[in-house]
Design an enzyme around this catalytic site. Structure first.
Site, mmCIF file in Angstrom:
data_model
loop_
_atom_site.group_PDB
_atom_site.id
_atom_site.type_symbol
_atom_site.label_atom_id
_atom_site.label_comp_id
_atom_site.label_asym_id
_atom_site.label_seq_id
_atom_site.Cartn_x
_atom_site.Cartn_y
_atom_site.Cartn_z
ATOM 1 N N CYS A 1 0.509 -24.407 4.675
ATOM 2 C CA CYS A 1 -0.443 -25.357 4.098
ATOM 3 C C CYS A 1 -0.236 -26.742 4.711
ATOM 4 O O CYS A 1 0.819 -27.037 5.267
ATOM 5 C CB CYS A 1 -0.261 -25.461 2.593
ATOM 6 S SG CYS A 1 -0.523 -23.915 1.705
ATOM 7 N N HIS B 1 -3.541 -30.754 -0.901
ATOM 8 C CA HIS B 1 -2.696 -29.633 -0.449
ATOM 9 C C HIS B 1 -3.647 -28.536 0.031
ATOM 10 O O HIS B 1 -4.173 -27.764 -0.762
ATOM 11 C CB HIS B 1 -1.817 -29.162 -1.622
ATOM 12 C CG HIS B 1 -0.831 -28.088 -1.275
ATOM 13 N ND1 HIS B 1 0.460 -28.117 -1.735
ATOM 14 C CD2 HIS B 1 -0.930 -26.958 -0.546
ATOM 15 C CE1 HIS B 1 1.113 -27.043 -1.291
ATOM 16 N NE2 HIS B 1 0.277 -26.315 -0.571
ATOM 17 N N THR C 1 3.643 -33.318 -3.279
ATOM 18 C CA THR C 1 3.374 -31.883 -3.295
ATOM 19 C C THR C 1 4.602 -31.188 -2.702
ATOM 20 O O THR C 1 5.238 -31.692 -1.768
ATOM 21 C CB THR C 1 2.050 -31.510 -2.580
ATOM 22 O OG1 THR C 1 1.681 -30.186 -2.975
ATOM 23 C CG2 THR C 1 2.152 -31.565 -1.066
#
Lengths: 164, 206
Positions: free
Chosen positions: A31, A48, A25
Site C-alpha cells: 500500500c 492509505h 497509518t
C-alpha cells in the site's frame, strides 16, 4: 490547539488534520501512504491507498479511499473544504514495497510498484508537486505526518526512523 | 459482501472442515519435524475487515515471521504461515539444536530453515486439501519475510480488495503443549474460488 492529537488512518482510508495533530497509518506494505500538506494553514491529509485503479473495482459501493485514482482527488477535496488552496499543496509519499519476491511476477504480485506509479500519475494530472518519497524496497513502513510542521516520518523494522 | 447465495452457515461449516483437514495434516507434519506433540485449535472461518486481520497476530506493527505462498490451480488463493518471534526461536532450537539470534538478525541458515518448514507445512496443508476436494492445487515456491504484520498480510488481500473491505479468512492456530499460540495458518481463497470449492465438495449452489 490540536497538538498531541493522533489521527489514525486505516487501510483503504483517508483523513485530514490540522494545528499539530499527528496523522498516522501503520503497516504499509504494498500500500501507499500519501500525504498532502498546506504549510500556510498547517493543514495536512493522508490516504492509505491499497490498489492502483478504481477501474478494477467490483464492489457495490466504491470505497474511494482505496484506489489511487479516486483517493487523490477526494483527499484534495477534503482539504479544500478546510480552506486549503490546491496551489499550495505539496505531496510526500511512502510505501509501495514488494514484500515478497517471486520468480513469475504476475501483475497482482507487482501491486506495490503499480500503486506508486498510479499515485504519481494522479498527482501529476492534478498538478501537485511530489517533494519527497520513500517508496519501493521489500519492507513494511509506518508513517506519520506532523500537521504542525509538515514533517513526514517513516519508521521501518530494518531501517529505523527517517524523516523527509 | 455477498459471497454466498444462501446456505451461508452450512458453507462456513464446510470451509471450517477445509481448514481442519489442511491444518490437521500440517500439524502432523510439524509434530514429526519437531518430534513433539503439536495441537491445533478448531479453525475459525470469518469475513474479517482488512484492518482486523493483523490483530489476529498481534497488531499491524507487530513484527512477525511470515511464509507466504500463492496457491495455483483450480481454486487459487493466498496462504500465510505466521509465527511470532518467540515460537520461531523455539522451533529453530528444536530443529537445529542451537540458540537462534536474540534480535531480528536471523542468519541465512535460520531463515532458510524457517522457509523450509513453511514449505513443508503449506505443502501438506494443500496436498490434503487437493486429495479431499479432488481439485488441482499447487503451491508456488514460498517466500519469507520478517516484518510488520500489517505490511505482510495486506499483500494477501489484493484479490479481495477489488470486492470490498473484508476478506474471508480460514484461520487455524497451532499450539505446542500448553503454550501460547505457536503460529497461524491463514488460507485466503480468491473470491472466485469459493464456488469451485463448494462444487467439489458437493455443496449445492443455487
Amino acid at each position: 490547539m490540536t497538538e498531541g492529537v493522533l489521527i489514525k488512518v486505516g487501510m483503504a482510508d483517508l483523513n485530514v488534520g490540522t494545528g499539530g495533530a499527528i496523522i498516522r497509518t501503520t503497516g504499509l506494505g504494498s500500500c501507499v501512504g500519501l500525504t498532502l500538506y498546506d504549510a500556510q494553514l498547517k493543514l495536512g491529509g493522508m490516504a492509505h491507498i491499497m490498489l492502483p485503479s478504481s477501474e478494477i473495482a467490483r464492489e457495490g459501493q466504491l470505497n474511494i479511499a482505496k484506489y489511487a485514482d479516486t483517493a487523490v482527488p477526494e483527499l484534495i477535496e477534503q482539504l479544500k473544504r478546510k480552506g486549503a488552496s490546491i496551489g499550495r499543496l505539496v505531496a510526500k509519499m511512502a510505501g509501495g514495497a514488494q514484500m515478497f519476491a517471486f520468480a513469475n511476477g504476475s501483475d497482482s504480485m507487482r501491486i506495490g510498484p503499480r500503486n506508486v506509479e498510479a499515485t504519481k500519475l494522479a498527482l501529476t494530472q492534478l498538478g501537485i508537486p511530489l517533494i519527497g518519497e520513500d517508496t519501493g524496497g521489500n519492507y513494511g513502513r509506518t508513517v506519520e505526518l506532523d500537521s504542525g510542521t509538515g514533517v513526514f516520518s517513516i519508521r521501518s523494522v530494518q531501517h529505523g526512523i527517517k524523516e523527509i | 459482501m455477498n459471497l454466498f447465495n444462501g446456505n451461508a452457515d452450512f458453507k462456513m461449516d464446510v470451509l471450517r472442515e477445509v481448514g481442519n483437514i489442511g491444518a490437521g495434516n500440517a500439524a502432523t507434519a510439524l509434530s514429526l519435524l519437531l518430534d513433539k506433540p503439536v495441537d491445533m485449535a478448531v479453525p475459525t472461518v470469518s469475513l474479517v475487515p482488512f484492518e482486523a486481520i493483523a490483530e489476529r497476530v498481534g497488531g499491524s506493527e507487530a513484527v512477525v515471521i511470515a511464509i507466504f505462498l500463492r496457491v495455483e490451480g483450480d481454486a487459487p488463493g493466498n496462504m500465510f504461515f505466521i509465527l511470532n518471534r518467540e515460537p520461531a526461536r523455539r522451533i529453530l532450537r528444536g530443529l537445529l539444536g542451537f540458540e537462534a539470534a536474540e534480535n531480528d538478525d536471523y542468519s541465512e541458515l535460520e531463515l532458510s530453515a524457517l522457509n523450509e518448514i513453511g514449505n513443508i507445512l503449506a505443502g501438506s496443508y494443500l496436498s490434503s486439501l487437493a486429495d479431499f476436494t479432488g481439485l488441482h492445487m499447487s503451491p508456488t515456491v514460498p517466500s519469507l519475510a520478517v516484518d510488520m504484520a500489517g505490511a505482510i498480510l495486506s499483500y494477501g488481500l489484493v484479490q479481495f480488495g477489488t470486492m470490498g473491505d473484508d476478506a474471508l479468512l480460514i484461520d487455524t492456530t497451532f499450539l505446542e503443549g500448553q503454550q501460547e499460540a505457536e503460529g497461524h495458518f491463514f488460507l485466503i481463497p480468491d473470491p472466485e474460488s469459493f464456488d469451485k470449492l463448494f462444487r467439489a465438495l458437493g455443496v449445492p449452489i443455487e
